[in-house]
Write a protein that holds these residues in place. Structure first.
Motif, PDB file in Angstrom:
ATOM      1  N   VAL A 175       0.850  -1.193   0.000  1.00 48.92           N
ATOM      2  CA  VAL A 175       0.000   0.000   0.000  1.00 48.92           C
ATOM      3  C   VAL A 175       0.884   1.242   0.000  1.00 48.92           C
ATOM      4  CG1 VAL A 175      -1.672   1.342   1.303  1.00 48.92           C
ATOM      5  CG2 VAL A 175      -1.917  -1.141   1.142  1.00 48.92           C
ATOM      6  N   THR A 176       0.767   2.046  -1.033  1.00 47.20           N
ATOM      7  CA  THR A 176       1.526   3.290  -1.153  1.00 47.20           C
ATOM      8  C   THR A 176       0.583   4.424  -1.552  1.00 47.20           C
ATOM      9  OG1 THR A 176       2.095   2.815  -3.460  1.00 47.20           O
ATOM     10  CG2 THR A 176       3.666   2.117  -1.761  1.00 47.20           C
ATOM     11  N   MET A 177       1.048   5.644  -1.331  1.00 46.75           N
ATOM     12  CA  MET A 177       0.296   6.834  -1.716  1.00 46.75           C
ATOM     13  C   MET A 177       1.226   7.754  -2.486  1.00 46.75           C
ATOM     14  SD  MET A 177      -1.706   7.532   1.882  1.00 46.75           S
ATOM     15  CE  MET A 177      -2.770   8.759   1.159  1.00 46.75           C
ATOM     16  N   SER A 178       0.666   8.453  -3.477  1.00 43.12           N
ATOM     17  CA  SER A 178       1.491   9.303  -4.331  1.00 43.12           C
ATOM     18  C   SER A 178       1.999  10.536  -3.608  1.00 43.12           C
ATOM     19  CB  SER A 178       0.686   9.729  -5.572  1.00 43.12           C
ATOM     20  OG  SER A 178      -0.474  10.463  -5.188  1.00 43.12           O
ATOM     21  N   GLN A 179       1.228  11.065  -2.663  1.00 40.50           N
ATOM     22  CA  GLN A 179       1.605  12.308  -1.996  1.00 40.50           C
ATOM     23  C   GLN A 179       2.024  12.130  -0.549  1.00 40.50           C
ATOM     24  OE1 GLN A 179      -0.987  15.702  -2.486  1.00 40.50           O
ATOM     25  NE2 GLN A 179      -1.910  14.852  -4.320  1.00 40.50           N
ATOM     26  N   PHE A 180       1.781  10.946   0.033  1.00 40.88           N
ATOM     27  CA  PHE A 180       2.012  10.784   1.462  1.00 40.88           C
ATOM     28  C   PHE A 180       2.734   9.474   1.753  1.00 40.88           C
ATOM     29  CE2 PHE A 180      -1.727  13.441   1.027  1.00 40.88           C
ATOM     30  CZ  PHE A 180      -1.510  14.459   1.950  1.00 40.88           C
ATOM     31  N   ASP A 181       3.395   9.464   2.893  1.00 40.28           N
ATOM     32  CA  ASP A 181       3.877   8.244   3.532  1.00 40.28           C
ATOM     33  C   ASP A 181       3.041   8.004   4.774  1.00 40.28           C
ATOM     34  OD1 ASP A 181       5.916   7.447   1.809  1.00 40.28           O
ATOM     35  OD2 ASP A 181       7.368   8.800   2.737  1.00 40.28           O
ATOM     36  N   ILE A 182       2.735   6.742   5.044  1.00 46.27           N
ATOM     37  CA  ILE A 182       1.994   6.399   6.257  1.00 46.27           C
ATOM     38  C   ILE A 182       3.000   6.241   7.381  1.00 46.27           C
ATOM     39  CG2 ILE A 182       0.403   4.784   7.328  1.00 46.27           C
ATOM     40  CD1 ILE A 182      -0.621   4.067   4.560  1.00 46.27           C
ATOM     41  N   ALA A 183       3.052   7.228   8.276  1.00 53.55           N
ATOM     42  CA  ALA A 183       4.024   7.189   9.368  1.00 53.55           C
ATOM     43  C   ALA A 183       3.634   6.171  10.421  1.00 53.55           C
ATOM     44  CB  ALA A 183       4.164   8.586   9.990  1.00 53.55           C
ATOM     45  N   SER A 184       2.378   6.153  10.816  1.00 52.04           N
ATOM     46  CA  SER A 184       1.909   5.210  11.825  1.00 52.04           C
ATOM     47  C   SER A 184       0.387   5.151  11.801  1.00 52.04           C
ATOM     48  CB  SER A 184       2.404   5.602  13.229  1.00 52.04           C
ATOM     49  OG  SER A 184       1.885   6.868  13.597  1.00 52.04           O
ATOM     50  N   ILE A 185      -0.146   4.098  12.424  1.00 53.64           N
ATOM     51  CA  ILE A 185      -1.594   3.926  12.559  1.00 53.64           C
ATOM     52  C   ILE A 185      -1.894   3.650  14.020  1.00 53.64           C
ATOM     53  CG2 ILE A 185      -3.610   2.595  11.861  1.00 53.64           C
ATOM     54  CD1 ILE A 185      -2.214   1.920   9.273  1.00 53.64           C
ATOM     55  N   LEU A 186      -2.755   4.450  14.604  1.00 51.28           N
ATOM     56  CA  LEU A 186      -3.103   4.310  16.015  1.00 51.28           C
ATOM     57  C   LEU A 186      -4.580   3.977  16.126  1.00 51.28           C
ATOM     58  CD1 LEU A 186      -2.440   4.595  19.041  1.00 51.28           C
ATOM     59  CD2 LEU A 186      -3.002   7.024  18.837  1.00 51.28           C
TER      60      LEU A 186
END
Length: 402
Positions: A175-186
């Motif tokens: 899972v990737t995003m063109s404009q963002f990185d997923i830093a964490s999920i809480l």
């Protein structure tokens, strides 16, 4: 198969799907977890985001216990869900969320012999994501997903993330995003209070980090080069007024055009973003380059190149008479005129006496040499802009106090 069909018919014969399991007893616990299949895009103008996920829920229903030889659980299609009780889970901050139905409704259910039920649904969720764009495009938005049961208080139903999973939310590795990185999920359990009662719910927070590479190539680098281009006028002869003015106006319009393009997809927030600050400072530098030439033209462009006195300024009758009466204008005090504040005030009020004094004291044979204002500007403008860039990036990339 005949045994399973007979069993299901028997289980559903007296089953009342409108009544929750365990009514009148302890609250029913709904264990929930999610598997994120994709996420995005995030729309800044509407402050929303979307994701595709598998929402998995499990609970216990004594009415569906069975006993068949060599069978511990039965997997059934989505049609079976219409005949049993299931949680009426909804998304508090959702909008226009759907369940894909191609080629069939994407849902299934498993029933274990002890009455445990496991249900999985594939959902496309659109939810609100309140964005704080003060640091845009160096911001790190946090997009929430809030959901719970509709109509059941904590005395009847309690939602819980699984105890053996810290977050309860999993995500595919690709899972990737063109404009963002997923830093964490809480993920955490929560409750919501209202005038009717207290409701159990779940919360998921997606901590994102925006990619800045696109903005570096499309905004910051072009605007920086345009500002540097405006400084070329400091090396152009002060007699070339059309060239210097045209260069200054062109750089201002170019910077404004870049700013309009970048703001096109942003909401009309009542505060300045980091991008707005940078673009406005660039426009101020381009404007200052034009004002600088006005100062050069006023203070230092005294005579035309041929050597005759300049005729682009009118001299008042009083000044002419004073000169005709024998006043030596070249012997006026120079100490006061050398002060920058004094010169600036003379420029603002359009003092023609001061202008005429400079014409009278000029060396006709030397013509218009390089202006000291141009020479000074060649150092002040680049140095101050580099200082601004250093402070700007240090501030927005982590040194700000908040």
């Amino acid at each position: 198969m005949r045994n399973v069909t007979s069993l299901l018919d028997k289980l559903l014969q007296k089953y009342e799907k409108s009544v929750r399991p365990g009514i009148g007893g302890e609250p029913l616990v709904i264990k929930t977890n999610m598997l994120i299949r994709s996420i995005g895009p995030i729309t800044e103008s509407e402050m929303t985001y979307s994701l595709q996920c598998y929402l998995r829920q499990s609970w216990h229903d004594e009415r569906l216990k069975f006993d068949l030889p060599n069978i511990t659980e039965v997997t059934l299609s989505n049609s079976f869900l219409k005949d049993i009780w299931k949680p009426n889970t909804y998304f508090l901050n959702g909008r226009l969320s759907v369940q894909p139905n191609i080629t069939v409704p994407n849902a299934f259910v498993r029933i274990r012999k002890d009455g445990s039920i496991y249900m999985s649904r594939r959902l496309t969720i659109n939810a609100k994501c309140p964005l704080n764009l003060l640091d845009y495009p160096m911001d790190a938005p946090v997009c929430p997903l809030l959901f719970g049961g509709y109509g059941y208080t904590t005395d009847e139903i309690i939602y819980r993330w699984p105890a053996n999973n810290k977050s309860g939310v999993e995500i595919y590795d690709d899972v990737t995003m063109s404009q963002f990185d997923i830093a964490s999920i809480l993920a955490k359990n929560t409750t919501y209070s209202s005038s009717v009662g207290t409701y159990s719910g779940l919360e998921v927070y997606f901590h994102l980090k925006r990619h800045i590479g696109f903005f570096m190539l499309q905004t910051y680098l072009p605007c920086t080069l345009i500002v540097c281009l405006s400084w070329v006028s400091f090396w152009i002869n002060r007699d070339a007024a059309p060239a210097r003015v045209l260069l200054g106006v062109t750089t201002i319009l170019s910077t404004a055009a870049v700013g309009l393009i970048q703001r096109d997809g942003l909401p009309r927030v009542p505060y300045a973003t980091a991008l707005d600050v940078f673009l406005n400072v660039c426009i101020c530098y381009n404007l200052a380059a034009i004002i600088q030439y006005a100062a050069v033209n006023y203070f230092t462009k005294i005579i035309p190149k041929e050597g005759s006195t300049s005729d682009d300024e009118d001299v008042t009758t009083e000044d002419t008479k004073e000169n005709q009466n024998g006043v030596n204008l070249s012997k006026l005090p120079r100490k006061t005129q050398s002060r920058c504040l004094f010169l600036f005030c003379k420029c603002l009020i359009g003092n023609f006496r001061f202008r005429y004094d400079m014409v009278a004291s000029a060396d006709i044979t030397s013509g218009n040499s390089v202006s000291n204002i141009d020479i000074l500007s060649r150092y002040i403008f680049p140095f101050s802009f580099c200082l601004f860039q250093a402070f700007y990036w240090a501030w927005y990339l982590g040194l700000k106090p908040y």
